[in-house]
Motif scaffolding. Structure first.
Motif, mmCIF file in Angstrom:
data_model
loop_
_atom_site.group_PDB
_atom_site.id
_atom_site.type_symbol
_atom_site.label_atom_id
_atom_site.label_comp_id
_atom_site.label_asym_id
_atom_site.label_seq_id
_atom_site.Cartn_x
_atom_site.Cartn_y
_atom_site.Cartn_z
ATOM 1 N N CYS A 167 0.836 -1.206 0.000
ATOM 2 C CA CYS A 167 0.000 0.000 0.000
ATOM 3 C C CYS A 167 0.867 1.250 0.000
ATOM 4 C CB CYS A 167 -0.930 0.011 1.208
ATOM 5 S SG CYS A 167 -2.326 -1.130 1.113
ATOM 6 N N PHE A 168 1.979 1.216 0.738
ATOM 7 C CA PHE A 168 2.909 2.352 0.747
ATOM 8 C C PHE A 168 3.485 2.577 -0.653
ATOM 9 C CE2 PHE A 168 4.308 1.832 5.498
ATOM 10 C CZ PHE A 168 3.042 2.206 5.906
ATOM 11 N N ILE A 169 3.911 1.486 -1.280
ATOM 12 C CA ILE A 169 4.498 1.586 -2.622
ATOM 13 C C ILE A 169 3.482 2.159 -3.602
ATOM 14 C CG2 ILE A 169 5.374 0.238 -4.581
ATOM 15 C CD1 ILE A 169 6.607 -1.691 -2.485
ATOM 16 N N ASP A 170 2.264 1.635 -3.566
ATOM 17 C CA ASP A 170 1.211 2.113 -4.467
ATOM 18 C C ASP A 170 0.908 3.579 -4.228
ATOM 19 O OD1 ASP A 170 1.088 -0.468 -5.448
ATOM 20 O OD2 ASP A 170 -0.722 -1.018 -4.309
ATOM 21 N N ALA A 171 0.892 3.993 -2.948
ATOM 22 C CA ALA A 171 0.565 5.381 -2.622
ATOM 23 C C ALA A 171 1.626 6.334 -3.167
ATOM 24 C CB ALA A 171 0.428 5.547 -1.107
ATOM 25 N N VAL A 172 2.906 6.009 -2.981
ATOM 26 C CA VAL A 172 3.974 6.879 -3.469
ATOM 27 C C VAL A 172 3.944 6.949 -4.994
ATOM 28 C CG1 VAL A 172 6.465 7.229 -3.584
ATOM 29 C CG2 VAL A 172 5.417 6.510 -1.434
ATOM 30 N N LYS A 173 3.728 5.813 -5.636
ATOM 31 C CA LYS A 173 3.635 5.802 -7.103
ATOM 32 C C LYS A 173 2.461 6.643 -7.602
ATOM 33 C CE LYS A 173 5.987 1.433 -8.138
ATOM 34 N NZ LYS A 173 5.848 0.056 -8.683
ATOM 35 N N ALA A 174 1.427 6.754 -6.751
ATOM 36 C CA ALA A 174 0.252 7.552 -7.126
ATOM 37 C C ALA A 174 0.430 9.032 -6.781
ATOM 38 C CB ALA A 174 -0.991 7.005 -6.427
ATOM 39 N N GLY A 175 1.595 9.393 -6.224
ATOM 40 C CA GLY A 175 1.868 10.792 -5.959
ATOM 41 C C GLY A 175 1.751 11.226 -4.514
ATOM 42 N N VAL A 176 1.485 10.294 -3.601
ATOM 43 C CA VAL A 176 1.395 10.635 -2.186
ATOM 44 C C VAL A 176 2.799 10.791 -1.612
ATOM 45 C CG1 VAL A 176 0.563 9.894 0.093
ATOM 46 C CG2 VAL A 176 -0.806 9.400 -1.952
ATOM 47 N N SER A 196 8.672 -4.802 10.111
ATOM 48 C CA SER A 196 7.770 -4.113 9.181
ATOM 49 C C SER A 196 7.834 -4.651 7.762
ATOM 50 C CB SER A 196 8.095 -2.614 9.163
ATOM 51 O OG SER A 196 9.425 -2.392 8.718
ATOM 52 N N LYS A 197 8.779 -5.551 7.493
ATOM 53 C CA LYS A 197 8.934 -6.138 6.154
ATOM 54 C C LYS A 197 9.051 -5.042 5.081
ATOM 55 C CE LYS A 197 6.373 -10.307 7.510
ATOM 56 N NZ LYS A 197 7.560 -11.150 7.708
ATOM 57 N N ILE A 198 9.784 -3.993 5.410
ATOM 58 C CA ILE A 198 9.817 -2.781 4.598
ATOM 59 C C ILE A 198 10.785 -2.858 3.414
ATOM 60 C CG2 ILE A 198 11.675 -1.573 5.845
ATOM 61 C CD1 ILE A 198 8.258 -0.017 4.904
ATOM 62 N N LYS A 199 11.543 -3.941 3.293
ATOM 63 C CA LYS A 199 12.591 -4.034 2.275
ATOM 64 C C LYS A 199 12.101 -3.736 0.847
ATOM 65 C CE LYS A 199 16.344 -7.099 0.731
ATOM 66 N NZ LYS A 199 17.005 -8.426 0.923
ATOM 67 N N PRO A 200 10.941 -4.253 0.394
ATOM 68 C CA PRO A 200 10.494 -3.932 -0.971
ATOM 69 C C PRO A 200 10.263 -2.437 -1.187
ATOM 70 C CG PRO A 200 9.310 -5.833 -0.116
ATOM 71 C CD PRO A 200 10.063 -5.259 1.033
ATOM 72 N N PHE A 201 9.818 -1.733 -0.148
ATOM 73 C CA PHE A 201 9.630 -0.283 -0.267
ATOM 74 C C PHE A 201 10.974 0.412 -0.443
ATOM 75 C CE2 PHE A 201 9.341 4.022 1.347
ATOM 76 C CZ PHE A 201 8.153 4.499 0.796
ATOM 77 N N VAL A 202 11.958 0.002 0.359
ATOM 78 C CA VAL A 202 13.298 0.606 0.273
ATOM 79 C C VAL A 202 13.914 0.341 -1.101
ATOM 80 C CG1 VAL A 202 15.604 0.628 1.284
ATOM 81 C CG2 VAL A 202 13.604 0.404 2.768
ATOM 82 N N ALA A 203 13.659 -0.830 -1.650
ATOM 83 C CA ALA A 203 14.184 -1.151 -2.982
ATOM 84 C C ALA A 203 13.617 -0.207 -4.042
ATOM 85 C CB ALA A 203 13.856 -2.599 -3.335
ATOM 86 N N GLU A 204 12.348 0.169 -3.878
ATOM 87 C CA GLU A 204 11.704 1.089 -4.828
ATOM 88 C C GLU A 204 12.078 2.542 -4.556
ATOM 89 O OE1 GLU A 204 9.382 0.763 -7.329
ATOM 90 O OE2 GLU A 204 8.702 -1.327 -7.193
ATOM 91 N N PHE A 205 12.146 2.902 -3.270
ATOM 92 C CA PHE A 205 12.364 4.298 -2.887
ATOM 93 C C PHE A 205 13.434 4.360 -1.783
ATOM 94 C CE2 PHE A 205 7.821 3.631 -3.891
ATOM 95 C CZ PHE A 205 7.748 4.339 -5.077
ATOM 96 N N PRO A 206 14.699 4.192 -2.142
ATOM 97 C CA PRO A 206 15.767 4.069 -1.138
ATOM 98 C C PRO A 206 15.960 5.307 -0.262
ATOM 99 C CG PRO A 206 16.672 4.251 -3.363
ATOM 100 C CD PRO A 206 15.213 4.048 -3.517
ATOM 101 N N ASP A 207 15.499 6.467 -0.694
ATOM 102 C CA ASP A 207 15.710 7.698 0.074
ATOM 103 C C ASP A 207 14.506 8.090 0.919
ATOM 104 O OD1 ASP A 207 18.240 7.974 -1.065
ATOM 105 O OD2 ASP A 207 17.422 9.020 -2.815
ATOM 106 N N ARG A 208 13.490 7.245 0.972
ATOM 107 C CA ARG A 208 12.256 7.642 1.660
ATOM 108 C C ARG A 208 12.124 7.061 3.064
ATOM 109 N NH1 ARG A 208 7.964 10.434 -0.012
ATOM 110 N NH2 ARG A 208 8.155 11.297 -2.117
ATOM 111 N N LEU A 209 12.845 6.038 3.401
ATOM 112 C CA LEU A 209 12.709 5.437 4.726
ATOM 113 C C LEU A 209 13.557 6.190 5.746
ATOM 114 C CD1 LEU A 209 11.601 2.969 6.412
ATOM 115 C CD2 LEU A 209 13.847 1.944 6.027
#
Length: 312
Positions: free
Chosen positions: A14-23, A36-49
């Motif tokens: 949901c985080f990944i989808d939200a950022v891709k949608a402009g949130v 938090s199993k956050i690794k896939p988010f960091v892979a997509e957006f390494p500077d956001r965590l």
């Protein structure tokens, strides 16, 4: 979405989808990257965590600061530490100041079973209910979890989401639509209404199915929206029920049992209420999930036995 899915994985997607949608969403963790199993988010957006280390108070304060700068901040760590260690920051920085922070209480209830009371979150709902302006949700299955998180990201202001620590199967059909404030009727019945929230809704449904198969008339109500809550609607669903049983992996004080007691009393319902959960003044026993739930009579067999006894 697969038949069973871990809520943390749903959260991250949901985080990944939200950022891709402009949130402009920024997750904040307290060295809880694995929880938090956050690794896939960091892979997509390494500077956001933002990882503040094992410092929950700093995590919540940082999230509030990010929200005040216009971002959607989301804290992601274990519920017992979020609630206990950063209580004042949640109260003042997030709730009192009405900042746009989404608090994800991961591995809630007795998810950390053998680690005992230090790691159990059996007071998080009662604590959050004590704060005046935070929405509180407890999803029961993957489709509901996804829709609650999407609602939380869209909604301005503080939100707490109580997340279970294991993969859970679906309870709702694909056409299900989460409506904030509305309980959902999962099984129809007129003799006993079982009200449950979070992962123990699965136990309640299994208990009801065994009772219905035996010819007994049992309803199951999923109360995933704690605040807001349409109390009139819940009262209407309980009206005429001789018996109401609440089931929660939480202390019976301040959680669902207290909410339903308030509804029954305030609306003058003539239902006998039985509250199942961690008893007044007690902690949940240390042990695996099945042992803990059996000990509290909140497994399917325990719930079924309570309902059978109530119906004579």
């Amino acid at each position: 979405m697969s038949n069973s899915e871990h809520f943390a994985n749903i959260m991250v997607q949901c985080f990944i989808d939200a950022v891709k949608a402009g949130v402009d969403l920024v997750p904040v963790v307290a060295d809880s990257t694995s929880t938090s199993k956050i690794k896939p988010f960091v892979a997509e957006f390494p500077d956001r965590l933002v990882n503040v280390g094992i410092a929950e108070q700093v995590m919540v304060g940082t999230a509030a600061g990010l929200a005040l700068s216009g971002k959607v901040a989301a804290t992601c760590n274990a519920a017992p530490f979020l609630v206990s260690r950063s209580n004042e920051q949640v109260k003042v920085d997030v709730c009192y100041n009405n900042t746009n922070v989404k608090l994800f209480g991961l591995n809630s209830g007795a998810s950390y079973g053998p680690l005992a009371s230090t790691h159990h979150a059996i007071d998080d709902i009662s604590t959050m209910r004590g704060f005046g302006n935070i929405q509180i949700f407890a999803p029961s299955c993957p489709i509901e979890c996804k829709q609650i998180i999407e609602h939380a990201i869209r909604e301005m202001g503080p939100v707490y989401i109580r997340m279970d620590g294991k993969a859970l199967p679906e309870l709702h059909d694909t056409d299900y639509r989460f409506v904030p404030g509305e309980p959902s009727l999962l099984r129809k019945g007129s003799k006993v209404a079982i009200c449950a929230l979070g992962s123990v809704v699965h136990e309640a449904v299994a208990a009801a199915d065994s009772l219905i198969e035996a010819g007994l008339d049992v309803a199951v109500i999923n109360v995933s929206s704690i605040r807001p809550l349409n109390r009139e609607l819940l009262g209407n669903m309980l009206s005429g029920m001789p018996h109401v049983v609440t089931v929660e992996e939480h202390n019976i004080n301040g959680g669902l049992g207290s909410i339903v007691a308030e509804v029954v009393a305030e609306q003058g319902l003539k239902s006998q209420l039985t509250r199942l959960g961690v008893a007044d003044g007690n902690y949940a026993a240390a042990g695996d999930r099945s042992y803990t739930r059996k000990n509290l009579s909140i497994d399917s067999a325990g719930i079924a036995l309570v309902c059978q006894n109530l119906m004579g």
